[in-house]
Write a protein that holds these residues in place. Structure first.
Motif, PDB file in Angstrom:
ATOM      1  N   SER A   1       0.828  -1.214   0.000  1.00 25.30           N
ATOM      2  CA  SER A   1       0.000   0.000   0.000  1.00 25.30           C
ATOM      3  C   SER A   1       0.857   1.256   0.000  1.00 25.30           C
ATOM      4  N   ASP A   2       1.984   1.259   0.720  1.00 24.58           N
ATOM      5  CA  ASP A   2       2.881   2.417   0.688  1.00 24.58           C
ATOM      6  C   ASP A   2       3.474   2.617  -0.703  1.00 24.58           C
ATOM      7  N   MET A   3       3.819   1.506  -1.340  1.00 24.00           N
ATOM      8  CA  MET A   3       4.408   1.574  -2.665  1.00 24.00           C
ATOM      9  C   MET A   3       3.448   2.213  -3.668  1.00 24.00           C
ATOM     10  N   LEU A   4       2.134   1.997  -3.462  1.00 24.39           N
ATOM     11  CA  LEU A   4       1.143   2.456  -4.433  1.00 24.39           C
ATOM     12  C   LEU A   4       0.624   3.873  -4.171  1.00 24.39           C
ATOM     13  N   LYS A   5       1.242   4.600  -3.258  1.00 25.64           N
ATOM     14  CA  LYS A   5       0.727   5.927  -2.932  1.00 25.64           C
ATOM     15  C   LYS A   5       0.758   6.882  -4.126  1.00 25.64           C
ATOM     16  N   LYS A   6       1.636   6.622  -5.092  1.00 26.12           N
ATOM     17  CA  LYS A   6       1.711   7.502  -6.268  1.00 26.12           C
ATOM     18  C   LYS A   6       0.761   7.068  -7.375  1.00 26.12           C
ATOM     19  N   ALA A   7       0.110   5.927  -7.206  1.00 28.55           N
ATOM     20  CA  ALA A   7      -0.803   5.447  -8.245  1.00 28.55           C
ATOM     21  C   ALA A   7      -2.066   6.306  -8.268  1.00 28.55           C
TER      22      ALA A   7
END
Length: 552
Positions: A505-511
Motif C-alpha cells: 500500500s505504501d508503494m502504491l501511494k503515487k498510483a
C-alpha cells in the motif's frame, strides 16, 4: 512510494543499481486470448505496453478465442507451444521498438487460472541450457508430455470432482480445506482426469505447472514454484496451512507432491532472470523474477484493493472481489490466499446474470433508454416498498437457479411489477445478491470500507447509487484496463523493495486514486440490513422451489 526513513537510502541504492536510467518493471499476463505486457517505472508511470493476439498472430495453432474446443464440447485446451511462441513474438516486438531491457530491475506476471502444463522428463535440463541464438519455441518443442493444456473453460472432469468430494467427506469439507468445492476446471481434477485417461503421459511428466508458474519457469530457466494464491485454485492446497493437503493429493494422483513442488508466498523473489534472456535480449543479470500468480489475484493487486474493500465489476457477468482476513469458505464462490499479504485472503464470486439482464429489463420497462431507466431508479424509494426480485435469465452460478421470481412486501410471489418497480427490483436484487454471498464468505462493512466499481455499467451514476445504498458504503470508480498486467508490474516493483520494509500500500501511494461517485443515503443501513436477511431467506425459497421442479 514512501519507505520508512531507515530504509530510504537502501531502497534508493538498490533502485539505482541497474544504472543511470530509471529502473523499469515488467508485468506479463498469459491470458486466454492473448499475451500482454505492461512496463512501469519506479514512479508507477506507464512506460510501455504491447500484446500478441493468439488467433490472428499465431494462426498456425488454429485456435478460436485462444483455445481448442473438442468434439465432446466439454474438453477445452490450448497449445503450450503457442504460449511459448507468443513470448518470442512479444519480446521481439519490444526489441524492434528499441525497448531497453537492461533497465528492467524486476518482472512478474500472471496466467489464466486453472490451466496446467505438463513438463516432460528431461525438460529441466533443457531449460537450464537454452541456446540464446534460437527461439524458445524451437528449443522447447519436445519439452511437454501433453501438447494441449486443459484450461479454465474445460468442464470434462465431473467424475473426478465427485470422487474428490467423496474422498474428503463432501463438498463442504472440501471447501473448508481448499477454499472451494470441486470444480471441473480446477487443476487437481484435471490432473486426476489426465492420470486416469492417459497414464503413459502422466508417467512421462517430470513437473506440473500452472500457466503462471510455467511462464515464470521460462524466465528463470528452471522450474518455478507455484505461489499460494494461484495454488488456491486447484482444489489441492490447504488455504490455512498454505501447504498441499495430503488427503487431497492422495485422492487425486500418485506422486503428486513431487510433481508440484513446494508452494511459496506470492511475494517471493524466485531468483534472477535466465542467462538466455540476458544474452538474447540484453536483460540485466540482476533482474529479479518475482513469483507469477493467477490473473484474478493479479487483478486484485492492480485494483489496489485493500483490507475491508470490495470490488464489483459490472459487465456481461458481474464479478465480486473481496479482501478477507478470516475466510468462511462456502459451496459457492472461491477463497484464495491473498497475493499481496501472505497472512490474508481474497474471495471471488461470479454471477452470470449481469449487464445483459439489466439491459433486458431496460428494453422492456424503459423503452430501451438508459435515461428512462435511471429516472425510474431516482423516482422509486430505497427498498422498493418491500418488493424484491430475482432475475436469472440464464442458469446462475450463485445460486444455481434460472427464471424470474418476484415477491411483494408480504413475501408473496407475484407475477408482475410495474415498470418503475421492476427497474429498481432488478438492480436492488442483483446488489442484494452480491452482498448476501459476499457476507457468507466473510465480508463485512468496516470503517473505511470502499466499494470499487468497474465495468460498463459503472458509468451509470444511478446504478452506482443503488450499489452504494445496498452495501452502505461509498462507491468509487476505477479504470481496470489490463488490471492483471498492471497488478503484475506492481508486484514486480514490490518484490524488489519488500525486503526494505516497504508495504504494497505504501508503494502504491503515487498510483492514480479511484474517484468517489456515490455516498450511501442516511437511511440506507436501516432499509437494507433487514432486506439482506429477507433476500437470503427468499433465495433459499427460490432455490428449493427450483430443485423441486427439476427433481424427477
Amino acid at each position: 512510494f514512501n519507505p520508512s526513513p531507515g530504509h530510504r537510502v537502501s531502497v534508493c541504492v538498490f533502485l539505482m543499481a541497474v544504472g543511470q536510467n530509471s529502473p523499469l518493471f515488467l508485468g506479463f499476463d498469459f491470458s486466454t486470448q492473448q499475451l500482454k505486457v505492461v512496463t512501469i517505472d519506479e514512479d508507477l508511470n506507464l512506460v510501455h505496453q504491447d500484446r500478441v493476439h493468439f488467433d490472428s498472430e499465431l494462426p498456425e495453432f488454429r485456435t478460436n478465442g485462444g483455445v481448442h474446443l473438442h468434439a465432446d464440447r466439454l474438453t477445452v485446451t490450448s497449445p503450450v507451444l503457442m504460449w511459448v511462441k507468443a513470448l518470442d513474438l512479444l519480446l521481439d516486438k519490444m526489441k524492434r521498438a528499441e525497448f531497453n531491457f537492461s533497465q528492467v530491475s524486476a518482472l512478474s506476471g500472471s496466467g489464466q487460472q486453472h490451466g496446467s502444463v505438463y513438463w516432460r522428463r528431461g525438460a529441466s535440463a533443457t531449460l537450464d541450457q537454452l541456446d540464446p541464438n534460437q527461439n524458445l519455441h524451437n528449443l522447447l518443442q519436445d519439452s511437454f508430455s501433453v501438447a494441449d493444456s486443459p484450461v479454465w473453460m474445460d468442464s470434462s472432469s465431473s467424475r473426478q470432482c465427485a470422487a474428490l468430494q467423496a474422498a474428503v467427506g463432501g463438498a463442504r469439507l472440501l471447501a473448508e480445506i481448499s477454499g472451494s468445492r470441486a470444480y471441473e476446471r480446477f487443476t487437481g481434477n484435471q490432473i486426476a482426469k489426465l492420470q486416469q485417461s492417459f497414464p503413459d503421459q502422466y508417467q512421462d511428466t517430470e513437473r506440473i505447472s500452472l500457466v503462471s508458474s510455467f511462464a515464470a519457469s521460462l524466465f528463470l530457466g528452471g522450474y518455478a514454484a507455484i505461489d499460494y494464491s494461484d495454488g488456491s485454485g486447484m482444489n489441492l492446497l490447504d488455504i490455512r496451512t498454505r501447504t498441499w493437503s495430503k488427503v487431497l493429493l492422495e485422492a487425486t494422483a500418485p506422486h503428486l507432491e513431487q510433481l508440484l513442488g513446494a508452494p511459496v508466498p506470492s511475494t517471493s523473489v524466485l531468483g534472477l532472470v535466465s542467462s538466455y534472456f540476458v544474452q538474447r535480449y540484453g536483460f540485466s543479470e540482476s533482474c529479479r523474477v518475482v513469483a507469477f500468480t493467477g490473473d484474478n489475484p493479479a487483478s486484485l493487486a492492480g485494483m489496489k484493493l485493500q483490507e475491508g474493500n470490495i470490488t464489483v465489476s459490472l459487465g456481461t457477468s458481474d464479478t465480486v472481489f473481496l479482501w478477507l482476513q478470516q475466510p468462511r469458505p462456502a459451496l459457492e464462490g472461491h477463497v484464495f490466499c491473498n497475493p499481496i499479504d501472505p497472512e490474508d485472503y481474497m474471495a471471488l464470486l461470479c454471477f452470470k446474470n449481469g449487464s445483459l439482464t439489466r439491459e433486458r429489463v431496460r428494453d422492456k420497462c424503459a423503452g430501451g433508454s438508459w435515461e428512462v431507466f435511471s429516472a425510474a431508479l431516482r423516482d422509486t424509494p430505497l427498498g422498493n416498498k418491500g418488493n424484491i426480485g430475482f432475475y436469472f435469465d440464464t442458469m446462475e452460478i450463485t445460486p444455481p437457479v434460472m427464471g424470474v421470481h418476484r415477491f411483494d412486501s408480504d413475501d408473496t410471489e407475484v407475477s408482475w411489477f410495474s415498470p418503475e418497480v421492476e427497474v429498481r427490483a432488478v438492480v436492488e436484487g442483483q446488489f442484494l445478491s452480491r452482498r448476501v454471498h459476499a457476507e457468507r464468505l466473510g465480508y463485512s462493512v468496516v470503517p473505511g470500507t470502499r466499494v470499487l466499481a468497474t465495468g460498463g455499467a459503472s458509468s451509470n451514476r444511478e446504478i452506482l447509487q443503488v450499489l452504494s445504498d445496498t452495501f452502505n458504503a461509498p462507491v468509487y470508480t476505477i479504470d481496470l484496463s489490463d488490471s492483471a498486467c498492471l497488478g503484475s508490474a506492481y508486484r514486480a516493483l514490490h518484490g524488489s523493495v519488500a525486503e526494505f520494509g516497504v508495504s504494497f500500500s505504501d508503494m502504491l501511494k503515487k498510483a492514480p486514486e479511484p474517484q468517489l461517485v456515490a455516498n450511501p443515503h442516511p437511511a440506507a443501513q436501516e432499509v437494507y440490513d433487514p432486506m439482506v436477511k429477507r433476500y437470503s431467506r427468499l433465495e433459499d425459497t427460490v432455490l428449493q422451489k427450483s430443485r423441486t421442479q427439476t427433481t424427477p
